[in-house]
Scaffold this motif. Structure first.
Motif, PDB file in Angstrom:
ATOM      1  N   SER A  13       0.610  -1.305 -12.354  1.00 51.13           N
ATOM      2  CA  SER A  13       0.822  -2.716 -12.482  1.00 51.13           C
ATOM      3  C   SER A  13       2.335  -3.237 -11.999  1.00 51.13           C
ATOM      4  O   SER A  13       2.654  -4.528 -12.298  1.00 51.13           O
ATOM      5  CB  SER A  13       0.663  -3.296 -14.079  1.00 51.13           C
ATOM      6  N   PHE A  14       3.087  -2.513 -11.335  1.00 46.18           N
ATOM      7  CA  PHE A  14       4.609  -2.846 -10.845  1.00 46.18           C
ATOM      8  C   PHE A  14       4.392  -4.175 -10.226  1.00 46.18           C
ATOM      9  O   PHE A  14       5.201  -4.900 -10.562  1.00 46.18           O
ATOM     10  CB  PHE A  14       4.708  -1.734  -9.946  1.00 46.18           C
ATOM     11  N   PHE A  15       3.741  -4.541  -9.178  1.00 45.56           N
ATOM     12  CA  PHE A  15       3.749  -5.729  -8.415  1.00 45.56           C
ATOM     13  C   PHE A  15       3.612  -6.934  -9.417  1.00 45.56           C
ATOM     14  O   PHE A  15       4.245  -7.858  -9.224  1.00 45.56           O
ATOM     15  CB  PHE A  15       3.024  -5.551  -7.077  1.00 45.56           C
ATOM     16  N   SER A  16       2.353  -6.898  -9.909  1.00 45.48           N
ATOM     17  CA  SER A  16       2.006  -7.923 -10.680  1.00 45.48           C
ATOM     18  C   SER A  16       2.773  -8.481 -11.941  1.00 45.48           C
ATOM     19  O   SER A  16       2.796  -9.316 -12.169  1.00 45.48           O
ATOM     20  CB  SER A  16       0.395  -7.647 -11.047  1.00 45.48           C
ATOM     21  N   SER A  17       3.847  -7.077 -12.366  1.00 50.57           N
ATOM     22  CA  SER A  17       4.549  -7.420 -13.211  1.00 50.57           C
ATOM     23  C   SER A  17       5.890  -7.918 -12.839  1.00 50.57           C
ATOM     24  O   SER A  17       6.650  -8.933 -13.692  1.00 50.57           O
ATOM     25  CB  SER A  17       4.945  -6.222 -14.067  1.00 50.57           C
ATOM     26  N   MET A  18       6.166  -8.420 -11.544  1.00 48.30           N
ATOM     27  CA  MET A  18       7.030  -8.887 -11.087  1.00 48.30           C
ATOM     28  C   MET A  18       6.880 -10.424 -11.044  1.00 48.30           C
ATOM     29  O   MET A  18       7.985 -11.202 -11.186  1.00 48.30           O
ATOM     30  CB  MET A  18       7.360  -8.601  -9.515  1.00 48.30           C
ATOM     31  N   GLY A  19       5.450 -10.933 -11.156  1.00 45.41           N
ATOM     32  CA  GLY A  19       5.397 -12.426 -11.093  1.00 45.41           C
ATOM     33  C   GLY A  19       3.748 -12.544 -10.501  1.00 45.41           C
ATOM     34  O   GLY A  19       3.398 -11.614 -10.290  1.00 45.41           O
ATOM     35  N   GLU A  20       3.512 -13.651 -10.622  1.00 47.01           N
ATOM     36  CA  GLU A  20       2.067 -14.006 -10.136  1.00 47.01           C
ATOM     37  C   GLU A  20       2.124 -14.141  -8.618  1.00 47.01           C
ATOM     38  O   GLU A  20       0.906 -13.872  -8.174  1.00 47.01           O
ATOM     39  CB  GLU A  20       1.738 -15.703 -10.634  1.00 47.01           C
ATOM     40  N   TRP A  21       3.093 -14.663  -7.808  1.00 48.40           N
ATOM     41  CA  TRP A  21       2.824 -14.864  -6.472  1.00 48.40           C
ATOM     42  C   TRP A  21       3.712 -13.991  -5.769  1.00 48.40           C
ATOM     43  O   TRP A  21       5.044 -13.696  -6.067  1.00 48.40           O
ATOM     44  CB  TRP A  21       3.313 -16.134  -6.071  1.00 48.40           C
ATOM     45  N   ALA A  22       3.239 -13.577  -4.469  1.00 45.17           N
ATOM     46  CA  ALA A  22       4.084 -12.854  -3.300  1.00 45.17           C
ATOM     47  C   ALA A  22       4.191 -13.786  -1.996  1.00 45.17           C
ATOM     48  O   ALA A  22       3.168 -14.519  -1.904  1.00 45.17           O
ATOM     49  CB  ALA A  22       3.492 -11.654  -2.805  1.00 45.17           C
ATOM     50  N   VAL A  23       5.532 -13.913  -1.613  1.00 45.23           N
ATOM     51  CA  VAL A  23       5.274 -14.430  -0.354  1.00 45.23           C
ATOM     52  C   VAL A  23       5.875 -13.892   0.868  1.00 45.23           C
ATOM     53  O   VAL A  23       6.503 -13.005   0.783  1.00 45.23           O
ATOM     54  CB  VAL A  23       6.613 -15.731  -0.462  1.00 45.23           C
ATOM     55  N   VAL A  24       4.975 -14.075   1.995  1.00 48.46           N
ATOM     56  CA  VAL A  24       5.146 -13.035   3.028  1.00 48.46           C
ATOM     57  C   VAL A  24       5.365 -14.095   4.314  1.00 48.46           C
ATOM     58  O   VAL A  24       4.524 -14.836   4.881  1.00 48.46           O
ATOM     59  CB  VAL A  24       3.854 -12.028   3.459  1.00 48.46           C
ATOM     60  N   THR A  25       6.474 -13.830   4.972  1.00 45.25           N
ATOM     61  CA  THR A  25       6.702 -14.564   6.389  1.00 45.25           C
ATOM     62  C   THR A  25       5.946 -13.779   7.487  1.00 45.25           C
ATOM     63  O   THR A  25       6.061 -12.437   7.617  1.00 45.25           O
ATOM     64  CB  THR A  25       8.159 -15.183   6.498  1.00 45.25           C
TER      65      THR A  25
END
Length: 351
Positions: free
Chosen positions: A42-54
């Protein structure tokens, strides 16, 4: 006197053993990233709800968006190509069930970030991937060979494209040293490769600081490992990416934020003419999967074992060899030949 010499050589031998022992340990860390740098499920989802990719419409950016959605994150995907973004959004939704927000923007332009800030202001963003970047010329060239250095050029017209292709074939036949580096300009490279990364960090980092967690991945390039001729402007822009990332990590590590520069060498994307994959030229998916395993490996990584070896090899090679005219001309001719072959095959398959 004898005892002093024995003490000196014993101490010196011990220091050498420790030095190479540490080197060996660092090598094993890179070989066994899952063991040394484990990430909870759950590492990434524990960082926050959203990811932003340019730069998410294709290549490395596209695979980062897919990978983060597979890890349970909603994704904001950004580039200037609306059709491919919408296609990716549909794929992410169908395969992962995650929410996708599409932002169409051209990062080579000025005055675009106020709208981006407005679009992102209410999102709980846990991961930012600054992937977008442009190469001044696919075919390596000397700095002054670029015909449009001082222009902010748009999409090239067909006459320019015709001249470019002619030059590629003429270089392949070793008949000319005319300019191959057209269509790009200093302003566009700086805006896309440098300014965008800084502005996106400025937009998203405050929320991460307030929450005390977050991940920022800034995509650099392996050729920035040394001052790299024939790609001088591009390599210099990627050195900025690395130094900026390392400085930010030192400033915000105490806030629970991971900031890392990732410096790949060969990845089969449009930027390198979709070279065939092998041990050193990875597919975008394989590279992204590997690079995410190194998030806790430091403020700069190559993202894979093979690229780590290439970085070591490049840095160990005397610069006099790298900078030799025969080597530089050979690099230019090799890339031009490969591109000519690719276009010939494409033309034959389309006929």
């Amino acid at each position: 006197m004898k005892s002093l010499l024995e003490l000196f050589f014993t101490s010196f031998g011990g220091a050498v053993a420790v030095y190479y022992g540490v080197k060996l340990l660092l090598v094993t860390r890179m070989l066994y990233s899952k063991m040394w740098f484990p990430l909870p499920k759950s590492f990434f989802s524990s960082m926050g709800e959203w990811a932003v990719v340019t730069g998410a419409s294709e290549g490395i950016g596209r695979e980062y968006a897919l990978a983060l959605a597979e890890q349970g994150m909603n994704v904001v995907i950004m580039s200037r190509t609306k059709a491919t973004l919408e296609e990716l959004a549909k794929e992410i939704g169908n395969t992962t069930g995650r929410e996708v927000k599409v932002l169409v923007t051209d990062f080579t332009m000025d005055n675009i970030f106020s709208d981006i800030e407005e679009q992102l202001k209410d999102l709980n963003i846990g991961v930012l991937v600054n992937n977008v970047g442009i190469l001044p010329s696919v075919v390596p060239c000397r700095f002054l060979e670029n015909a449009d250095l001082d222009q902010v050029s748009g999409v090239p017209d067909m006459s320019q494209m015709h001249n470019f292709l002619n030059n590629v074939y003429r270089l392949y036949n070793f008949q000319t040293e005319q300019s191959l580096c057209i269509f790009q300009a200093i302003t566009r490279v700086i805006n896309c490769n440098v300014k965008t990364m800084v502005k996106m960090c400025k937009t998203i980092l405050p929320g991460m600081e307030n929450r005390g967690r977050g991940v920022i991945v800034n995509v650099s390039s392996g050729i920035a490992s040394i001052p790299f001729p024939m790609y001088s402007l591009y390599a210099a822009s990627k050195i900025f990416v690395e130094r900026f990332s390392q400085g930010l990590q030192a400033e915000y590590k105490k806030n629970g934020i991971i900031i890392q520069a990732v410096a790949p060498f060969g990845v089969s994307t449009r930027m390198n003419g979709y070279q065939s994959t092998n041990v050193v030229t990875l597919s975008p998916r394989d590279f992204v999967k590997s690079s995410l395993q190194y998030l806790r490996a430091g403020d700069r990584t190559y993202g894979s074992i093979s690229h780590t070896f290439l970085g070591w090899l490049l840095q160990s090679t005397p610069l006099k060899i790298v900078y030799a005219e025969a080597v530089l001309n050979g690099l230019q001719e090799f890339v031009a030949r490969k591109l000519a072959q690719k276009r010939s095959m494409a033309a034959l398959s389309a006929a």
